[in-house]
Design an enzyme around this catalytic site. Sequence first.
Site, PDB file in Angstrom:
ATOM      1  N   ARG A  72      32.270  42.025  43.248  1.00  0.00           N
ATOM      2  CA  ARG A  72      33.427  41.542  42.320  1.00  0.00           C
ATOM      3  C   ARG A  72      32.932  42.352  41.232  1.00  0.00           C
ATOM      4  O   ARG A  72      31.865  42.094  40.627  1.00  0.00           O
ATOM      5  CB  ARG A  72      32.929  39.851  42.307  1.00  0.00           C
ATOM      6  N   ASP A 103      43.703  38.295  46.941  1.00  0.00           N
ATOM      7  CA  ASP A 103      44.661  38.241  46.057  1.00  0.00           C
ATOM      8  C   ASP A 103      44.076  38.873  44.628  1.00  0.00           C
ATOM      9  O   ASP A 103      44.754  39.825  43.769  1.00  0.00           O
ATOM     10  CB  ASP A 103      45.043  36.728  45.624  1.00  0.00           C
ATOM     11  N   ASP A 128      40.211  33.224  53.286  1.00  0.00           N
ATOM     12  CA  ASP A 128      41.087  32.069  52.567  1.00  0.00           C
ATOM     13  C   ASP A 128      42.440  31.693  52.974  1.00  0.00           C
ATOM     14  O   ASP A 128      42.995  30.846  52.949  1.00  0.00           O
ATOM     15  CB  ASP A 128      40.940  32.035  51.104  1.00  0.00           C
ATOM     16  N   ASP A 130      44.983  32.900  51.416  1.00  0.00           N
ATOM     17  CA  ASP A 130      45.758  32.185  50.220  1.00  0.00           C
ATOM     18  C   ASP A 130      46.553  33.196  49.454  1.00  0.00           C
ATOM     19  O   ASP A 130      46.885  33.003  48.369  1.00  0.00           O
ATOM     20  CB  ASP A 130      44.382  31.792  49.425  1.00  0.00           C
ATOM     21  N   ARG A 172      38.544  28.653  48.583  1.00  0.00           N
ATOM     22  CA  ARG A 172      38.734  28.592  46.971  1.00  0.00           C
ATOM     23  C   ARG A 172      39.531  27.409  46.840  1.00  0.00           C
ATOM     24  O   ARG A 172      39.182  26.382  46.589  1.00  0.00           O
ATOM     25  CB  ARG A 172      38.958  29.822  46.907  1.00  0.00           C
TER      26      ARG A 172
END
Length: 323
Positions: A72, A103, A128, A130, A172
């Site tokens: 990250r 994302d 995730d 997501d 998350r």
Amino acid sequence: MKRIGVFTSGGDAPGMNAAIRAVVRAGIYYDKEIIGIYRGYEGMIEGDFVPMDVRSVSNILQRGGTILKSARSTEFKTPEGRAKAYEQLKKHNIDGLIGIGGDGSFTGMHHLYKEHGIPYVCLPGTIDNDIPGTDYTIGFDTATNTAVEAIDKIRDTALSHNRLFFIEVMGRDSGYIAINAGIAGGAVSVIIPEEQTSIDELVKKLNEGGKHNKSSSLVIVAEGGKSGSAMEIAQKVKEKSSYFDTKVTILGHLQRGGAPTYFDRVLASKMGVAAVESLDEGKTDVMIGIVNNKMVYNKFEEIMTQPKYVHKDDLRIAKILSI
Ligand SMILES: Nc1ncnc2c1ncn2[C@@H]1O[C@H](COP(=O)(O)OP(=O)(O)O)[C@@H](O)[C@H]1O
Ligand SMILES: O=P(O)(O)OC[C@H]1O[C@](O)(COP(=O)(O)O)[C@@H](O)[C@@H]1O
Ligand SMILES: [Mg+2]
């Protein structure tokens, strides 16, 4: 398109290696040079690049994690950081990028493209699930299977001791792992970030279970919910009812590791090939998705402005089955 850079970014997910392998093999099949970028955007900024040949991806299809490593990067979130990354890509004559991440990684690629014009295709790689625009992300199936396996094991103790367990899963801000692991693991209740949970109602539901001779109760809690962590919810339940012998288990990073399921291997392989072919055809600023078992190409602006919520019907099903 002659030289394509490939990288993994954000949290590692099972199946990322299968995706790297597919990108490298498909790239070479179509006479491209494939350059591996280590440690996501951190390695892109530092120029940590390596040419990849066919054999560099041997025997990784079945392995969890990512051979390219992941990171990250705070610096990449700034225009200055992205300018540094662009300079490195230019220096190494990279014409296009295939990024495998969630994302956040997709958003990073979009900014790099808007600011510096580097074409890219994103593969959804995150446990995730997501990201809008795809029914499944690479890694979600494996992570959910891992969570279910753990829940089954915890049930043994819950049954043997008549205990109430709160099991916290990852995701998350998303309840996908929680709701699916909850249905598959037979949870009495599933607490997800997308829904408001009343502690009073939860206690009522648990008490009803007690009256109906339930000998074990498993509550699945998604991290990131407004009602608090599994630990906090367990504490609140204890304050309202001393009836239960309560324990908490946080599954944590266990869910990110391990060999990818057949589903994630096949998904990653198909998406990796599609990424090379679509980038070569001139597609850019897109994320590949699978919708109703068909590959789709989602423009950043079309999907990233929409939230992705768990299916309401799944919550209904979990509730019906938990009586
Ligand atoms: N809004 C953003 N703008 C630019 N880069 C971003 C942005 N959000 C995330 N990124 C980059 O993508 C990386 C991975 O994102 P993260 O949210 O941590 O994981 P994931 O991609 O799995 O969702 C971040 O560390 C950062 O470098
Ligand atoms: O490993 P870290 O950096 O603590 O991050 C934990 C987070 O990463 C995840 O495992 C995966 O998220 P991303 O795919 O968005 O990186 C989340 O479920 C969790 O909230
Ligand atoms: Mg993410």
